[in-house]
Design a protein around this motif. Sequence first.
Motif, PDB file in Angstrom:
ATOM      1  N   VAL A  57      38.391  31.198  43.016  1.00 47.06           N
ATOM      2  CA  VAL A  57      38.746  31.828  44.026  1.00 47.06           C
ATOM      3  C   VAL A  57      37.940  32.750  45.106  1.00 47.06           C
ATOM      4  N   GLY A  58      36.714  33.084  44.368  1.00 50.79           N
ATOM      5  CA  GLY A  58      35.786  33.966  44.907  1.00 50.79           C
ATOM      6  C   GLY A  58      35.860  35.465  44.270  1.00 50.79           C
ATOM      7  N   LEU A  59      36.435  35.494  43.218  1.00 50.80           N
ATOM      8  CA  LEU A  59      36.710  36.956  42.634  1.00 50.80           C
ATOM      9  C   LEU A  59      35.646  36.884  41.539  1.00 50.80           C
ATOM     10  N   ASN A  60      34.618  37.856  41.440  1.00 48.74           N
ATOM     11  CA  ASN A  60      33.552  37.642  40.358  1.00 48.74           C
ATOM     12  C   ASN A  60      33.227  39.082  39.592  1.00 48.74           C
ATOM     13  N   GLU A  61      34.340  39.836  39.560  1.00 42.91           N
ATOM     14  CA  GLU A  61      33.976  41.119  39.108  1.00 42.91           C
ATOM     15  C   GLU A  61      34.836  41.200  37.948  1.00 42.91           C
ATOM     16  N   ASN A  62      34.547  42.576  37.152  1.00 42.58           N
ATOM     17  CA  ASN A  62      35.475  43.163  36.363  1.00 42.58           C
ATOM     18  C   ASN A  62      36.388  42.099  35.272  1.00 42.58           C
ATOM     19  N   PHE A  63      35.434  41.832  34.268  1.00 42.41           N
ATOM     20  CA  PHE A  63      35.879  41.167  33.123  1.00 42.41           C
ATOM     21  C   PHE A  63      35.418  41.748  31.761  1.00 42.41           C
ATOM     22  N   VAL A  64      36.429  42.092  31.125  1.00 41.93           N
ATOM     23  CA  VAL A  64      36.040  42.901  30.060  1.00 41.93           C
ATOM     24  C   VAL A  64      36.568  42.458  28.682  1.00 41.93           C
ATOM     25  N   LEU A  65      35.728  42.173  27.745  1.00 38.25           N
ATOM     26  CA  LEU A  65      36.108  41.585  26.317  1.00 38.25           C
ATOM     27  C   LEU A  65      36.017  42.762  25.587  1.00 38.25           C
ATOM     28  N   LYS A  66      37.391  43.362  25.347  1.00 37.18           N
ATOM     29  CA  LYS A  66      37.832  44.253  24.250  1.00 37.18           C
ATOM     30  C   LYS A  66      39.458  44.227  24.276  1.00 37.18           C
ATOM     31  N   ASP A  67      39.808  45.018  22.987  1.00 39.30           N
ATOM     32  CA  ASP A  67      41.480  44.784  22.791  1.00 39.30           C
ATOM     33  C   ASP A  67      41.952  45.976  23.903  1.00 39.30           C
ATOM     34  N   ALA A  68      43.322  45.801  24.016  1.00 40.82           N
ATOM     35  CA  ALA A  68      43.815  46.926  25.017  1.00 40.82           C
ATOM     36  C   ALA A  68      43.705  48.234  24.812  1.00 40.82           C
ATOM     37  N   LEU A  69      44.036  48.681  23.658  1.00 37.39           N
ATOM     38  CA  LEU A  69      43.887  49.950  23.276  1.00 37.39           C
ATOM     39  C   LEU A  69      42.564  50.397  23.511  1.00 37.39           C
ATOM     40  N   SER A  70      41.635  49.946  23.013  1.00 40.77           N
ATOM     41  CA  SER A  70      40.305  50.221  23.211  1.00 40.77           C
ATOM     42  C   SER A  70      39.956  50.525  24.607  1.00 40.77           C
ATOM     43  N   PHE A  71      40.131  49.377  25.486  1.00 39.89           N
ATOM     44  CA  PHE A  71      39.910  49.557  26.951  1.00 39.89           C
ATOM     45  C   PHE A  71      40.783  50.771  27.556  1.00 39.89           C
ATOM     46  N   ILE A  72      41.742  51.094  27.100  1.00 36.91           N
ATOM     47  CA  ILE A  72      42.531  52.212  27.867  1.00 36.91           C
ATOM     48  C   ILE A  72      41.885  53.201  27.614  1.00 36.91           C
ATOM     49  N   LYS A  73      41.326  53.584  26.357  1.00 34.61           N
ATOM     50  CA  LYS A  73      40.758  54.928  25.791  1.00 34.61           C
ATOM     51  C   LYS A  73      39.413  54.992  26.491  1.00 34.61           C
ATOM     52  N   PHE A  74      38.801  54.040  27.010  1.00 35.96           N
ATOM     53  CA  PHE A  74      37.300  54.173  27.787  1.00 35.96           C
ATOM     54  C   PHE A  74      37.381  53.466  29.098  1.00 35.96           C
ATOM     55  N   ALA A  75      38.438  53.529  29.921  1.00 31.54           N
ATOM     56  CA  ALA A  75      38.595  52.827  31.014  1.00 31.54           C
ATOM     57  C   ALA A  75      37.721  53.326  32.068  1.00 31.54           C
ATOM     58  N   GLY A  76      37.801  54.660  32.175  1.00 31.58           N
ATOM     59  CA  GLY A  76      36.937  55.450  33.045  1.00 31.58           C
ATOM     60  C   GLY A  76      37.642  55.468  34.732  1.00 31.58           C
ATOM     61  N   LYS A  77      38.765  54.486  34.805  1.00 35.26           N
ATOM     62  CA  LYS A  77      39.130  54.129  36.236  1.00 35.26           C
ATOM     63  C   LYS A  77      40.475  54.445  36.175  1.00 35.26           C
ATOM     64  N   ALA A  78      41.401  54.655  37.052  1.00 39.98           N
ATOM     65  CA  ALA A  78      42.856  54.571  37.011  1.00 39.98           C
ATOM     66  C   ALA A  78      43.284  53.339  38.007  1.00 39.98           C
ATOM     67  N   PHE A  79      44.476  52.710  37.656  1.00 42.72           N
ATOM     68  CA  PHE A  79      44.971  51.741  38.195  1.00 42.72           C
ATOM     69  C   PHE A  79      46.270  52.007  39.107  1.00 42.72           C
ATOM     70  N   ASP A  80      46.654  51.409  40.211  1.00 41.34           N
ATOM     71  CA  ASP A  80      48.068  51.361  40.745  1.00 41.34           C
ATOM     72  C   ASP A  80      48.916  50.531  39.851  1.00 41.34           C
ATOM     73  N   ILE A  81      48.582  49.438  39.567  1.00 41.44           N
ATOM     74  CA  ILE A  81      49.475  48.394  38.890  1.00 41.44           C
ATOM     75  C   ILE A  81      48.851  48.115  37.424  1.00 41.44           C
ATOM     76  N   ILE A  82      49.307  48.133  36.538  1.00 41.08           N
ATOM     77  CA  ILE A  82      48.868  47.832  35.222  1.00 41.08           C
ATOM     78  C   ILE A  82      50.016  46.643  34.563  1.00 41.08           C
ATOM     79  N   PHE A  83      49.766  45.469  34.499  1.00 39.08           N
ATOM     80  CA  PHE A  83      50.221  44.476  33.915  1.00 39.08           C
ATOM     81  C   PHE A  83      49.883  44.172  32.645  1.00 39.08           C
ATOM     82  N   PHE A  84      50.858  44.154  31.476  1.00 36.51           N
ATOM     83  CA  PHE A  84      50.271  44.355  30.035  1.00 36.51           C
ATOM     84  C   PHE A  84      51.327  43.061  29.588  1.00 36.51           C
TER      85      PHE A  84
END
Length: 176
Positions: A87-114
């Motif tokens: 669909v033309g979306l080619n960015e931001n794919f991260v191979l990590k478990d959820a907790l590790s990602f959260i601890k080092f995300a370095g960015k905030a989000f408006d909506i987090i779907f878990f």
Amino acid sequence: MRIIAGKNKGKKLKSFSGNDVRPTSDRARESLFNILSSSVVGCDFLDLCCGTGAMGIEAYSRGASSVTFVDSSRESIKLAKENATSVGLNENFVLKDALSFIKFAGKAFDIIFFDPPYAFNGILDILTAVKENKILKAGGTFIYEHDKSAPTLEVDGFTVVDTRKYGIAVFDFYEE
């Protein structure tokens, strides 16, 4: 599995064969995005435990300005990337478990779907890390999908503002 609405409405997405991964049903996804409505437009969306990527792709189709896909499975990231690229979306794919990602995300989000596997029992750790690492923007929403047999949990620093049930799936909506 297909995109429900937006600029990619009707686009079919690839899914996993077998029952090892349980994608959110089209009906439940449609209901969720009807609830979120215009808050998706222009938002930064995190699809945490993304599986096929369908939630993040739906958000993109409905106007999210950025989507980040996170999963601990190489197969899931590969499939999410294939679906998103279609669909033309080619960015931001991260191979990590959820907790590790959260601890080092370095960015905030408006909506987090878990949407972790239904046997997951670490939601308190996840929400605590979200709060401590400030990855949910002010006024943002954290949505936790779980099995209907699991209770909705109250978590210090968060308010459960809504709970919706769709078949075996339950969506809990948390805000700080």
